[in-house]
Scaffold this active site. Structure first.
Site: not given
Ligand code: BGC
Length: 472
Positions: A94, A157, A210
């Site tokens: 996004r 993320s 995130d």
């Molecule tokens: C990642 C995290 C992320 C989470 C939610 C996980 O697979 O390791 O860094 O915060 O997913 O998106």
């Protein structure tokens, strides 16, 4: 304390009285293997506390990563300004322009780009630069007069070990990403170089997970926010921790607080306490990050459907379901979407007509009996219920790790498809938390809020604070 939910409590609702004895015995065994009793949750909470403590003290591959995020100022809700934010999730990128209105509200203009398989596996950085370029052009955005770049907050993320507010090295890929030459490298550098290659005049001034974005967004609207959680394609959480408790923090300040990114998907990879089944193991063994993110594979949207598919096929193989017949579609990995599980568990029609549509219409399974459909619904319910109970266990563990917070009202910001769309997910989170955090506390003091698009808005909030500090 006596266990208020013994295994029998979990097994009973999943029997099909009109089915054969053999079928019911199999369902009983399966339900017992997916059961998460209250005692099990207590064990998980105490295992998590141990792992959090170790991870805060030093980096240890067997403990939770507990990553200091360099985010140390709480939002007040009074922040104002318009900022660019990038939000790289597991499914979409996004690009947003966020306006913080200074009265705890915000508005945003955003464009969503589905991340192509090619981007996930080969050319992610160029893909990101191209999408940002498109957004700037379509919204006619350029640097302010006298400036060469537009400052931007970047939500990433995936687990990165941060070395500063705008730098962090990727520790591993997950959620089916596998872009080469990235692990161990600074993701901001990789992105920034792509911006240069594509002549995109943007400078990343802050990079954040995130969950940190979700925490900041929720904090902007609800100043008593202590924790941000994603229950979505993947899962993870971040919370405010006192710097005194972060033994491994080597920065100058030892007073005050900082957001810590738990990376709780990595909890108990050794499966010492988690109720790990052969169906989970099958998924884990075939995954690109085998042996890692085991907790995430038991509760997040990317994986739940696949665990259910494995469990369903085990019953087909025993000739207890669909008269022993599967379909080409169901035989392929990841074809049983978690969204189908949501539809299936929500079906209350007497003949389970939605389940029928999913099984026969979408998955091309030969005509099913009502018993078949009940069995499939039960299997989905067992796995979904395990997911929400484990999710509540993790949330409770983090809140209980800071008991001083449990004396006043607190908010938890949550985003993600499981929280938004899995039937009764929020209701069940509250219900399970009541047992471990106390009925009075949960009913009077705990507020779970949907922090919709929280990761993008949170990136803008952090970018704003960095930009403000820079201008002195
Ligand atoms: C990642 C995290 C992320 C989470 C939610 C996980 O697979 O390791 O860094 O915060 O997913 O998106």
């Amino acid at each position: 304390m006596a266990d208020t939910n013994d295994i029998q409590t979990f097994v009973k609702p999943y029997l099909v009285p009109e089915g054969s004895e053999l079928l019911n015995r199999s369902l009983e065994t399966m339900a017992a293997s997916f059961a998460v009793t209250d005692d099990k949750i207590r064990e998980i909470i105490s295992g998590m506390h141990k792992s959090m403590k170790t991870g805060l003290d030093h980096d240890d591959p067997d403990a939770l990563p507990m990553i200091p995020t360099y985010v140390s100022g709480r939002p007040t809700g009074k922040e104002t300004g318009t900022f660019l934010a990038l939000d790289l999730g597991g499914t979409n990128l996004r690009v947003c322009q966020v306006t913080l209105k200074g009265d705890t509200t915000y508005s945003l203009v955003q464009q969503k780009f589905t991340i192509t398989q090619e981007a996930k596996e080969v050319r992610l950085w160029d893909f990101i630069a191209e999408c940002v370029g498109v957004f700037l052009e379509e919204h006619d955005l350029r640097p302010q007069p006298g400036k060469r770049t537009i400052p931007c907050g970047y939500t990433f993320s995936f687990p990165i070990y941060q070395t500063g507010i705008a730098s962090g090295n990727l520790s591993m890929w997950n959620k089916s990403f596998s872009v080469p030459n990235s692990v161990g490298r600074d993701v901001v550098n990789l992105t920034q170089s792509a911006f240069q290659r594509h002549h995109v005049p943007v400078e990343v001034v802050a990079v954040l997970n995130d969950t940190v974005g979700t925490l900041m967004t929720s904090g902007y609207s609800h100043p008593d926010t202590q924790m941000g959680i994603i229950f979505g394609t993947g899962t993870n959480a971040a919370y405010w921790e006192s710097l005194e408790n972060i033994g491994k923090w080597s920065g100058p300040d030892r007073k005050g607080e900082m957001v810590v990114n738990l990376e709780w998907g990595a909890f108990d990879n050794a499966t010492d306490v988690l109720p790990y089944t052969s169906h989970d193991n099958k998924l884990n063994r075939k995954s690109s990050n085998h042996g890692l993110q085991v907790f995430e594979k038991m509760i997040s949207g990317l994986f739940l459907g696949e665990v259910a598919r494995n469990a369903i096929l085990s019953l087909v193989d025993q000739r207890l379901l669909f008269a022993g017949r599967s379909s080409e579609i169901l035989n392929k990995s990841y074809t049983f979407d978690t969204a189908y599980m949501s539809e299936i568990v929500a079906d209350t029609t007497p003949d389970l007509s939605t389940v029928k549509v999913v099984l026969e219409g979408t998955l091309d399974i030969p005509p099913t009996s009502l018993i078949d459909r009940k069995v499939v619904q039960h299997v989905c319910n067992m796995i979904g219920a395990r997911g929400v109970r484990l999710s509540a266990a993790a949330m409770s563990a983090v809140l209980l790790a800071r008991p001083e917070l449990l004396t006043s009202s607190i908010s938890v910001g949550i985003d993600g498809s499981m929280y938004q769309f899995y039937p009764n997910f929020e209701r069940d989170l509250y219900a399970v938390s009541r047992v471990f955090l106390g009925h009075a506390f949960v009913d009077n003091n705990l507020k779970l809020h949907l922090a919709k698009d929280g990761s993008g808005v949170g990136a803008a909030i952090v970018a704003m604070t960095v930009d403000r500090d820079r201008q002195g």
